[in-house]
Design a protein around this motif. Structure first.
Motif, mmCIF file in Angstrom:
data_model
loop_
_atom_site.group_PDB
_atom_site.id
_atom_site.type_symbol
_atom_site.label_atom_id
_atom_site.label_comp_id
_atom_site.label_asym_id
_atom_site.label_seq_id
_atom_site.Cartn_x
_atom_site.Cartn_y
_atom_site.Cartn_z
ATOM 1 N N ALA A 18 0.829 -1.206 0.000
ATOM 2 C CA ALA A 18 0.000 0.000 0.000
ATOM 3 C C ALA A 18 0.863 1.256 0.000
ATOM 4 O O ALA A 18 0.523 2.258 -0.654
ATOM 5 C CB ALA A 18 -0.924 -0.008 1.217
ATOM 6 N N VAL A 23 1.914 2.021 -3.470
ATOM 7 C CA VAL A 23 0.808 2.648 -4.209
ATOM 8 C C VAL A 23 0.654 4.103 -3.784
ATOM 9 O O VAL A 23 0.461 5.006 -4.611
ATOM 10 C CB VAL A 23 -0.499 1.869 -3.975
ATOM 11 C CG1 VAL A 23 -1.684 2.587 -4.620
ATOM 12 C CG2 VAL A 23 -0.388 0.454 -4.537
ATOM 13 N N ASN A 24 0.764 4.338 -2.471
ATOM 14 C CA ASN A 24 0.639 5.699 -1.942
ATOM 15 C C ASN A 24 1.757 6.596 -2.459
ATOM 16 O O ASN A 24 1.540 7.778 -2.764
ATOM 17 C CB ASN A 24 0.672 5.643 -0.413
ATOM 18 C CG ASN A 24 0.438 6.995 0.209
ATOM 19 O OD1 ASN A 24 -0.354 7.798 -0.281
ATOM 20 N ND2 ASN A 24 1.131 7.272 1.299
ATOM 21 N N MET A 40 0.630 7.350 -6.088
ATOM 22 C CA MET A 40 -0.625 8.097 -6.229
ATOM 23 C C MET A 40 -0.631 9.355 -5.357
ATOM 24 O O MET A 40 -1.026 10.434 -5.818
ATOM 25 C CB MET A 40 -1.804 7.204 -5.857
ATOM 26 C CG MET A 40 -3.149 7.876 -6.021
ATOM 27 S SD MET A 40 -4.525 6.754 -5.836
ATOM 28 C CE MET A 40 -4.331 6.245 -4.138
ATOM 29 N N LEU A 76 -2.551 7.248 -10.390
ATOM 30 C CA LEU A 76 -3.404 6.202 -9.822
ATOM 31 C C LEU A 76 -3.223 4.914 -10.612
ATOM 32 O O LEU A 76 -3.646 4.814 -11.761
ATOM 33 C CB LEU A 76 -4.869 6.651 -9.865
ATOM 34 C CG LEU A 76 -5.909 5.595 -9.449
ATOM 35 C CD1 LEU A 76 -5.625 5.092 -8.040
ATOM 36 C CD2 LEU A 76 -7.315 6.173 -9.550
ATOM 37 N N PHE A 117 -3.861 0.870 -11.133
ATOM 38 C CA PHE A 117 -4.680 -0.298 -10.827
ATOM 39 C C PHE A 117 -3.917 -1.591 -11.116
ATOM 40 O O PHE A 117 -4.514 -2.667 -11.127
ATOM 41 C CB PHE A 117 -5.961 -0.288 -11.662
ATOM 42 C CG PHE A 117 -6.973 0.723 -11.211
ATOM 43 C CD1 PHE A 117 -7.040 1.101 -9.881
ATOM 44 C CD2 PHE A 117 -7.853 1.307 -12.110
ATOM 45 C CE1 PHE A 117 -7.969 2.042 -9.446
ATOM 46 C CE2 PHE A 117 -8.787 2.246 -11.686
ATOM 47 C CZ PHE A 117 -8.842 2.607 -10.357
ATOM 48 N N SER A 151 -4.564 4.786 -15.533
ATOM 49 C CA SER A 151 -5.066 3.712 -14.665
ATOM 50 C C SER A 151 -5.501 2.505 -15.492
ATOM 51 O O SER A 151 -5.215 1.353 -15.140
ATOM 52 C CB SER A 151 -6.245 4.227 -13.835
ATOM 53 O OG SER A 151 -5.871 5.357 -13.087
ATOM 54 N N SER A 201 -4.505 -5.294 -6.301
ATOM 55 C CA SER A 201 -4.283 -3.850 -6.500
ATOM 56 C C SER A 201 -5.391 -3.047 -5.831
ATOM 57 O O SER A 201 -5.139 -2.015 -5.188
ATOM 58 C CB SER A 201 -4.242 -3.531 -7.993
ATOM 59 O OG SER A 201 -3.220 -4.251 -8.646
ATOM 60 N N LEU A 216 -5.192 -0.267 -2.748
ATOM 61 C CA LEU A 216 -5.789 1.067 -2.861
ATOM 62 C C LEU A 216 -6.749 1.319 -1.705
ATOM 63 O O LEU A 216 -6.785 2.420 -1.134
ATOM 64 C CB LEU A 216 -6.514 1.180 -4.204
ATOM 65 C CG LEU A 216 -7.118 2.533 -4.547
ATOM 66 C CD1 LEU A 216 -6.028 3.596 -4.598
ATOM 67 C CD2 LEU A 216 -7.843 2.468 -5.887
ATOM 68 N N CYS A 243 -4.867 2.238 1.391
ATOM 69 C CA CYS A 243 -4.400 3.630 1.337
ATOM 70 C C CYS A 243 -5.519 4.598 1.706
ATOM 71 O O CYS A 243 -5.312 5.552 2.474
ATOM 72 C CB CYS A 243 -3.884 3.964 -0.057
ATOM 73 S SG CYS A 243 -2.336 3.178 -0.488
#
Length: 337
Positions: free
Chosen positions: A42, A45-46, A49, A55, A57, A112, A241, A245, A248
């Motif tokens: 996570a 991803v953070n 994003m 962003l 996916f 995305s 994924s 998200l 997050c």
């Protein structure tokens, strides 16, 4: 963490390290490692994003690719654990370079969708290629040694090894976020056109952070495979994924602690409510609705917003008194002249 003094930050850091060291005494080490793996996924991803505005996916393709690479290297080639983890991260980075060269040229939902499409391609390869084991995955992966003499067969030893790597990864994320490179990423996130007009090579910055994020997700995937001794299709599925998200959003975007808190909540629900079968999904949905309604910036993000408002209220009387003193000083200076 700028809401607290330097001394308070030091105390909080020491308490966090002590909690990390003592955690295996109060919780099952394998559960803690799973929590750390999803927190790191996570966080990757953070990083992409929250700080670069991209962003994705498709982070499951990095998570799963690294897992398959580590499982194959350990089980078939008999590699050392450290070498297998390094190979896993390099594989994730290689996939990121290939996909990133195409994806970062698009913006918003198009970026995305491209990452999601590539993730589905990797899922197809994981299902069809012979060495991935198809629907069975790669099972019974032995716990390896690292550096040639540290066996990871014991859960507690594996926990401290994983905790060291995850802590180093979070330190790297902290250094990236608060570096000049991180400031450029925020400028690109806020206004890509303005950053480009200032002379920054926007595509280069976006590709670098995309690859770094993939490497961190790959580290999480390799650690998960070593812990559970299993690489499965679920690791490369797009739902992984989505889960990252969700973590997050629950914990708080654009915060370093948000993915940790989000992972603690989501993974704990999956672990302790497993007897409730499909009700776990319903409870997760309710938690997500509550967070969106009451904590629009995520739990940690809302806490930071509350602290910022509190500091502003405390500073307002002092600022007003300072302004009044300056006005009186200018008035007296004018009368004297």
């Amino acid at each position: 963490m700028h809401f607290f003094s330097q001394r308070t930050n030091t105390i909080l850091l020491v308490l966090a390290l002590v909690a990390l060291l003592l955690a295996p005494l109060v919780a099952y080490p394998v559960f803690l490692i799973k929590l750390m793996c999803y927190a790191l996924l996570a966080a990757s991803v953070n990083l992409l994003m929250g700080y670069a505005g991209l962003l994705s996916f498709g982070h499951a393709m990095f998570f799963g690719t690294a897992g398959y690479a580590a499982a194959h290297a350990i089980k078939v080639w008999g590699w050392d654990g450290s070498a297998a983890i390094l190979l896993a991260m390099l594989c994730a980075m290689a996939v990121a370079v290939v996909t990133g060269l195409l994806a970062i040229r698009r913006h918003g939902i198009y970026f995305s969708m491209i990452t999601l499409a590539f993730s589905q391609v990797i899922y197809f390869f994981a299902l069809r290629l012979p060495f991935t084991g198809g629907e069975d995955g790669i099972q019974n992966v032995p716990r390896p040694e690292v550096f040639g003499f540290i066996s990871l067969a014991d859960n507690t030893t594996l926990y401290y090894f994983a905790a060291t790597l995850v802590a180093a990864a979070f330190w790297l994320i902290y250094r990236i976020v608060y570096s000049p490179f991180g400031q450029v990423l925020r400028a690109i996130r806020d206004s890509e056109a303005r950053a480009q007009s200032l002379g920054y090579q926007v595509l280069r910055y976006k590709l670098v952070i995309f690859v770094l994020s993939a490497a961190l997700a790959g580290l999480a995937g390799a650690l998960k495979v070593i812990t559970f001794q299993l690489a499965t299709l679920n690791d490369v599925n797009w739902t992984t994924s989505g889960e990252a998200l969700l973590i997050c959003i629950v914990g708080g975007l654009q915060t370093l602690l948000g993915p940790v808190i989000g992972a603690a909540i989501i993974v704990s629900m999956q672990n302790y409510l497993v007897a409730m079968a499909e009700w776990v999904l319903i409870i997760q949905g309710l938690v997500f609705v509550v967070v969106v309604m009451l904590f629009r910036k995520g739990i940690i993000g809302q806490l930071y917003a509350w602290l910022e408002t509190r500091q502003a209220r405390q500073a307002a009387p002092q600022l007003e008194a300072q302004n009044q003193a300056e006005r009186q000083s200018r008035s007296q200076t004018g009368q004297g002249a």
